[in-house]
Design a protein around this motif. Structure first.
Motif, PDB file in Angstrom:
ATOM      1  N   PHE A   1       0.695  -1.092  -0.231  1.00 14.20           N
ATOM      2  CA  PHE A   1      -0.079   0.021  -0.084  1.00 14.20           C
ATOM      3  C   PHE A   1       0.912   1.140   0.032  1.00 14.20           C
ATOM      4  N   SER A   2       0.624   2.278  -0.885  1.00 16.70           N
ATOM      5  CA  SER A   2       1.532   3.472  -1.086  1.00 16.70           C
ATOM      6  C   SER A   2       0.753   4.492  -1.208  1.00 16.70           C
ATOM      7  N   GLY A   3      -0.501   4.600  -1.047  1.00 14.80           N
ATOM      8  CA  GLY A   3      -1.325   5.790  -1.299  1.00 14.80           C
ATOM      9  C   GLY A   3      -2.204   6.093  -0.194  1.00 14.80           C
ATOM     10  N   TYR A   4      -2.363   7.312   0.158  1.00 14.25           N
ATOM     11  CA  TYR A   4      -3.127   7.850   1.478  1.00 14.25           C
ATOM     12  C   TYR A   4      -3.513   9.197   1.402  1.00 14.25           C
ATOM     13  N   PRO A   5      -4.589   9.716   1.539  1.00 16.40           N
ATOM     14  CA  PRO A   5      -4.896  11.076   1.462  1.00 16.40           C
ATOM     15  C   PRO A   5      -4.572  12.152   2.643  1.00 16.40           C
ATOM     16  N   PHE A   6      -4.638  13.097   2.572  1.00 17.10           N
ATOM     17  CA  PHE A   6      -4.350  14.154   3.375  1.00 17.10           C
ATOM     18  C   PHE A   6      -5.472  14.120   4.465  1.00 17.10           C
ATOM     19  N   HIS A   7      -5.121  14.669   5.544  1.00 19.76           N
ATOM     20  CA  HIS A   7      -6.396  14.734   6.450  1.00 19.76           C
ATOM     21  C   HIS A   7      -7.420  15.691   5.941  1.00 19.76           C
ATOM     22  N   LEU A  61     -13.576  19.608  -5.855  1.00 19.14           N
ATOM     23  CA  LEU A  61     -12.873  18.459  -6.439  1.00 19.14           C
ATOM     24  C   LEU A  61     -12.543  17.498  -5.227  1.00 19.14           C
ATOM     25  N   TYR A  62     -11.930  17.692  -4.264  1.00 20.90           N
ATOM     26  CA  TYR A  62     -11.723  17.017  -3.098  1.00 20.90           C
ATOM     27  C   TYR A  62     -12.934  16.861  -2.115  1.00 20.90           C
ATOM     28  N   ASN A  63     -13.265  18.074  -1.899  1.00 17.72           N
ATOM     29  CA  ASN A  63     -14.581  18.047  -0.610  1.00 17.72           C
ATOM     30  C   ASN A  63     -15.691  17.290  -1.051  1.00 17.72           C
ATOM     31  N   GLU A  64     -16.048  17.394  -2.280  1.00 11.68           N
ATOM     32  CA  GLU A  64     -17.215  16.707  -2.651  1.00 11.68           C
ATOM     33  C   GLU A  64     -17.038  15.484  -3.544  1.00 11.68           C
ATOM     34  N   VAL A  65     -16.352  15.751  -4.847  1.00 14.70           N
ATOM     35  CA  VAL A  65     -16.519  14.854  -5.932  1.00 14.70           C
ATOM     36  C   VAL A  65     -15.844  13.686  -5.461  1.00 14.70           C
ATOM     37  N   LEU A  66     -14.341  13.791  -5.060  1.00 13.99           N
ATOM     38  CA  LEU A  66     -13.614  12.387  -5.046  1.00 13.99           C
ATOM     39  C   LEU A  66     -13.955  11.834  -3.518  1.00 13.99           C
ATOM     40  N   ALA A  67     -14.448  12.559  -2.733  1.00 16.42           N
ATOM     41  CA  ALA A  67     -15.144  12.216  -1.402  1.00 16.42           C
ATOM     42  C   ALA A  67     -16.437  11.131  -1.726  1.00 16.42           C
ATOM     43  N   ALA A  68     -17.126  11.686  -2.728  1.00 17.69           N
ATOM     44  CA  ALA A  68     -18.191  10.836  -2.957  1.00 17.69           C
ATOM     45  C   ALA A  68     -17.890   9.616  -3.837  1.00 17.69           C
ATOM     46  N   ARG A  69     -17.070   9.832  -4.525  1.00 14.78           N
ATOM     47  CA  ARG A  69     -16.660   8.737  -5.451  1.00 14.78           C
ATOM     48  C   ARG A  69     -15.813   7.669  -4.567  1.00 14.78           C
ATOM     49  N   THR A  70     -14.929   8.151  -3.992  1.00 15.12           N
ATOM     50  CA  THR A  70     -14.310   7.058  -3.198  1.00 15.12           C
ATOM     51  C   THR A  70     -15.344   5.894  -2.177  1.00 15.12           C
ATOM     52  N   ALA A  71     -15.986   6.915  -1.723  1.00 17.22           N
ATOM     53  CA  ALA A  71     -16.881   6.008  -0.777  1.00 17.22           C
ATOM     54  C   ALA A  71     -17.818   5.207  -1.606  1.00 17.22           C
ATOM     55  N   LEU A 111     -14.589  -1.291   2.826  1.00 15.20           N
ATOM     56  CA  LEU A 111     -13.039  -0.814   2.696  1.00 15.20           C
ATOM     57  C   LEU A 111     -13.128   0.691   3.028  1.00 15.20           C
ATOM     58  N   ARG A 112     -13.535   1.231   4.186  1.00 13.19           N
ATOM     59  CA  ARG A 112     -13.782   2.572   4.566  1.00 13.19           C
ATOM     60  C   ARG A 112     -12.386   3.281   4.822  1.00 13.19           C
ATOM     61  N   GLY A 113     -11.198   2.294   4.792  1.00 13.31           N
ATOM     62  CA  GLY A 113      -9.987   2.836   5.011  1.00 13.31           C
ATOM     63  C   GLY A 113      -9.511   3.404   3.492  1.00 13.31           C
ATOM     64  N   LEU A 114     -10.260   3.229   2.702  1.00 18.85           N
ATOM     65  CA  LEU A 114      -9.492   3.598   1.294  1.00 18.85           C
ATOM     66  C   LEU A 114     -10.384   4.936   0.985  1.00 18.85           C
ATOM     67  N   TRP A 115     -11.561   5.262   1.870  1.00 21.09           N
ATOM     68  CA  TRP A 115     -12.165   6.763   1.292  1.00 21.09           C
ATOM     69  C   TRP A 115     -11.231   7.795   1.526  1.00 21.09           C
ATOM     70  N   SER A 116     -11.509   8.869   0.827  1.00 21.86           N
ATOM     71  CA  SER A 116     -10.804  10.083   0.847  1.00 21.86           C
ATOM     72  C   SER A 116     -11.045  10.899   2.146  1.00 21.86           C
ATOM     73  N   ASN A 117     -12.618  11.040   2.206  1.00 18.67           N
ATOM     74  CA  ASN A 117     -13.135  11.874   3.390  1.00 18.67           C
ATOM     75  C   ASN A 117     -13.043  13.198   3.295  1.00 18.67           C
ATOM     76  N   GLY A 118     -12.884  13.833   1.847  1.00 22.65           N
ATOM     77  CA  GLY A 118     -12.597  15.177   1.581  1.00 22.65           C
ATOM     78  C   GLY A 118     -11.205  15.419   1.426  1.00 22.65           C
ATOM     79  N   GLY A 119     -10.098  14.713   2.047  1.00 23.43           N
ATOM     80  CA  GLY A 119      -8.862  15.070   1.748  1.00 23.43           C
ATOM     81  C   GLY A 119      -8.307  14.927   0.473  1.00 23.43           C
TER      82      GLY A 119
END
Length: 220
Positions: free
Chosen positions: A86-92, A101-111, A118-126
């Protein structure tokens, strides 16, 4: 920091570096983090080898009436988050970059793509799986009012299920372009203890989000 957690079979080293410098009207600030070790906390399966390196830097020119800042950051991606490393992780999520882009689109898409298991792979807006550029300016026409204008451009670091889907790999470099965003805000302070703030943004998605692909990948 050396963290050990028995229930997730985690043994992880976290090295975090921060630098801040002010020379007259110019300022520089940067933070980088390196995470190395093994853990089963991300996907709840067998322990994975973890090797993560990311960071952000900011250069600014600061005056009483206005500030001009140029910010750039990198949150590493992982082409296959389900393999043995595992080499990827979002910012807080509290480190906000842009509005959409980050707060809405990718937060929704990763979820949606990774689901509850696999909640550990969500961006949560970071900031997620990307390199970004974010110049911005603040103007203070009075002691009580602040106007803000920002521009955000981002490109995915790796293609994965939250960008394209496993059976739809990108065909060229531009397919990883996440697009650009223009944000603006106004803040007004009053009564010495309160303030009003209004912010708005416009996102123009890149090919990494909107190319003609299967509906389940294209749909936000």
């Amino acid at each position: 920091v050396h963290r050990i957690q028995k229930n997730t079979q985690s043994k992880v080293w976290v090295v975090d570096g921060h630098a801040k410098l002010r020379l007259g009207d110019f300022g520089f600030e940067s933070e980088a983090v390196w995470i190395k070790g093994t853990s089963a906390a991300i996907t709840g399966e067998n322990p994975k080898d973890i090797d993560i390196l990311g960071g952000v830097g900011r250069l600014g020119y600061y005056q009483k009436a206005y500030d001009i800042e140029f910010e750039s950051g990198y949150a590493p991606g992982d082409k296959d988050p389900t393999d043995l490393s595992f080499s990827g992780y979002p910012f807080h999520a509290d480190f906000n970059v842009g509005l959409i882009l980050y707060n809405e689109v990718l937060a929704a898409r990763t979820a949606r793509v990774w689901g509850q298991e696999l909640r550990g792979l969500w961006s949560n807006g970071g900031v997620y799986n990307s390199f970004y550029l974010n110049p911005k300016m603040r103007w203070r026409p009075s002691d009580k009012m602040t106007l803000f204008l920002g521009f955000l451009w981002a490109r995915a670091d790796e293609d994965n299920g939250a960008i394209w889907g496993e059976n739809l790999p990108p065909s060229n470099a531009s397919d990883l372009d996440l697009g650009y965003e223009v944000d603006a805000a106004v803040r007004y302070d009053f009564a010495g203890k309160a303030h009003f703030k209004l912010a708005a943004g416009v996102l123009v998605p890149g090919r990494g989000l909107w190319k003609d692909v299967a509906p389940e990948v294209k749909d936000l």
